[in-house]
Design an enzyme around this catalytic site. Structure first.
Site, mmCIF file in Angstrom:
data_model
loop_
_atom_site.group_PDB
_atom_site.id
_atom_site.type_symbol
_atom_site.label_atom_id
_atom_site.label_comp_id
_atom_site.label_asym_id
_atom_site.label_seq_id
_atom_site.Cartn_x
_atom_site.Cartn_y
_atom_site.Cartn_z
ATOM 1 N N HIS A 294 41.417 34.719 50.639
ATOM 2 C CA HIS A 294 40.983 34.877 49.252
ATOM 3 C C HIS A 294 40.749 36.345 48.915
ATOM 4 O O HIS A 294 40.523 37.176 49.789
ATOM 5 C CB HIS A 294 39.694 34.079 48.998
ATOM 6 C CG HIS A 294 38.527 34.558 49.812
ATOM 7 N ND1 HIS A 294 38.380 34.264 51.143
ATOM 8 C CD2 HIS A 294 37.455 35.322 49.473
ATOM 9 C CE1 HIS A 294 37.269 34.818 51.604
ATOM 10 N NE2 HIS A 294 36.689 35.478 50.616
ATOM 11 N N ASP B 289 38.091 38.382 46.482
ATOM 12 C CA ASP B 289 36.785 38.039 45.925
ATOM 13 C C ASP B 289 36.782 38.008 44.398
ATOM 14 O O ASP B 289 37.297 38.920 43.737
ATOM 15 C CB ASP B 289 35.724 39.035 46.394
ATOM 16 C CG ASP B 289 35.319 38.814 47.848
ATOM 17 O OD1 ASP B 289 35.493 37.692 48.349
ATOM 18 O OD2 ASP B 289 34.827 39.777 48.473
ATOM 19 N N HIS C 226 41.211 38.519 52.277
ATOM 20 C CA HIS C 226 40.568 38.443 53.586
ATOM 21 C C HIS C 226 40.220 37.009 53.940
ATOM 22 O O HIS C 226 40.219 36.114 53.090
ATOM 23 C CB HIS C 226 39.340 39.352 53.666
ATOM 24 C CG HIS C 226 38.324 39.119 52.586
ATOM 25 N ND1 HIS C 226 38.468 39.603 51.299
ATOM 26 C CD2 HIS C 226 37.141 38.454 52.594
ATOM 27 C CE1 HIS C 226 37.422 39.263 50.571
ATOM 28 N NE2 HIS C 226 36.605 38.552 51.329
ATOM 29 N N ARG D 19 26.640 41.436 51.472
ATOM 30 C CA ARG D 19 27.781 41.964 50.720
ATOM 31 C C ARG D 19 27.349 42.527 49.376
ATOM 32 O O ARG D 19 26.598 41.891 48.633
ATOM 33 C CB ARG D 19 28.833 40.873 50.480
ATOM 34 C CG ARG D 19 30.141 41.423 49.909
ATOM 35 C CD ARG D 19 31.142 40.313 49.656
ATOM 36 N NE ARG D 19 31.016 39.752 48.302
ATOM 37 C CZ ARG D 19 31.456 38.553 47.954
ATOM 38 N NH1 ARG D 19 32.017 37.769 48.845
ATOM 39 N NH2 ARG D 19 31.314 38.136 46.707
#
Length: 282
Positions: free
Chosen positions: A99, A101, A255, A270
């Site tokens: 995916h 983000d 990723h 994150r």
């Protein structure tokens, strides 16, 4: 003081390890400029032994741009800009797919900074793939076919309702996020706004269909592209150590967080940096 960063490529297409910098301290203009240009070139950067607090991580990410507040994930107590990804048997990961983000918003993130806080004894690696390398490996006729197409991105493809019913508050947060994030369109091929390079911009996590083609054509194209983007030739794999940090260009990468470590626990922080609306330009 030597401000020159040491940047060691990890592969021909994507990934580099960066040394001779402390991310816990505010970066000087020279170091930040080196970091920024290394990110443009290598697409994902890795740093060992960088113990940073949520506030320090937020401030570092803020040098790149405004930060995104995630509609579903929990955040650090110190600041809402830092997502806490705490995965274990009672909260299994939902990012064990390829995916990019937050492509379900009009201005998907420019990039993100991920810090490893608690790791399993083994496993839990993350892989990144280069959308630039994947695009450039396609034949010219196929690139021409894709160049004018748009694809739909949908929040609910990765964030299904049944996963967010643990509490009434959790379900209400999901319902509100779904209402605020209806499906939208982005180009299948995206032009990087700084480098001008082209990259594939569809991902298994959020892309549901390619519009302006038939349902079967869309399914065939997406099946091929999802498989093609994630060929090992276009990848770099990072084996995390505690206090590692990764910074990636979310505009041209995907990723995959390997979910091979359960029932052990893995905690990552994150920060997500807002970007601009994707576009295609020849």
């Amino acid at each position: 003081m030597n401000e020159r960063l040491k940047v060691t490529p990890l592969g021909p297409h994507i990934g580099a390890q960066v040394e001779n910098v402390s991310l816990a301290r505010p970066l000087g203009d020279s170091q930040f400029e080196q970091l920024y240009h290394a990110l443009l070139k290598h697409q994902v950067l890795f740093f060992r032994d960088q113990p940073i607090t949520p506030l320090q991580q937020r401030d570092l990410a803020g040098r790149f741009g405004d930060l995104h507040i995630h509609p579903v994930y929990p955040h650090a107590a110190e600041c809402k800009e830092i997502i806490v990804l705490d995965t274990h048997d009672n909260n299994p990961p939902d990012n064990d797919n390829w995916h990019t983000d937050v492509t379900f918003i009009q201005t998907p993130p420019l990039g993100a900074i991920l810090a490893a806080k608690k790791l399993p004894a083994t496993g839990g690696d993350t892989l990144w793939a280069s959308g630039i390398a994947a695009y450039e490996a396609l034949s010219e006729p196929f690139r021409h076919l894709l160049s004018g197409l748009q694809a739909e991105h949908d929040f609910t493809k990765s964030f299904q309702e049944y996963k967010h019913r643990q509490t009434p508050e959790d379900h209400q947060r999901w319902l509100l996020a779904k209402e605020k994030n209806p499906p939208l369109l982005h180009p299948v091929v995206r032009t990087h706004p700084v480098s001008g390079r082209q990259a594939l911009f569809v991902n298994e996590g959020f892309t549901t269909r390619i519009v302006d083609v038939t349902e079967k054509e869309s399914a065939a194209l997406l099946s091929f592209l999802f498989s093609h983007i994630t060929k090992p030739e276009f990848q770099v794999r990072w084996r995390w150590q505690e206090n590692d940090v990764a910074i990636w260009d979310n505009r041209v990468t995907q990723h995959y967080a390997n979910a091979d470590y359960l029932p052990q626990r893995r905690i990552m922080h994150r920060a997500t940096i807002l970007g601009d609306a994707p576009f295609y330009r020849e």
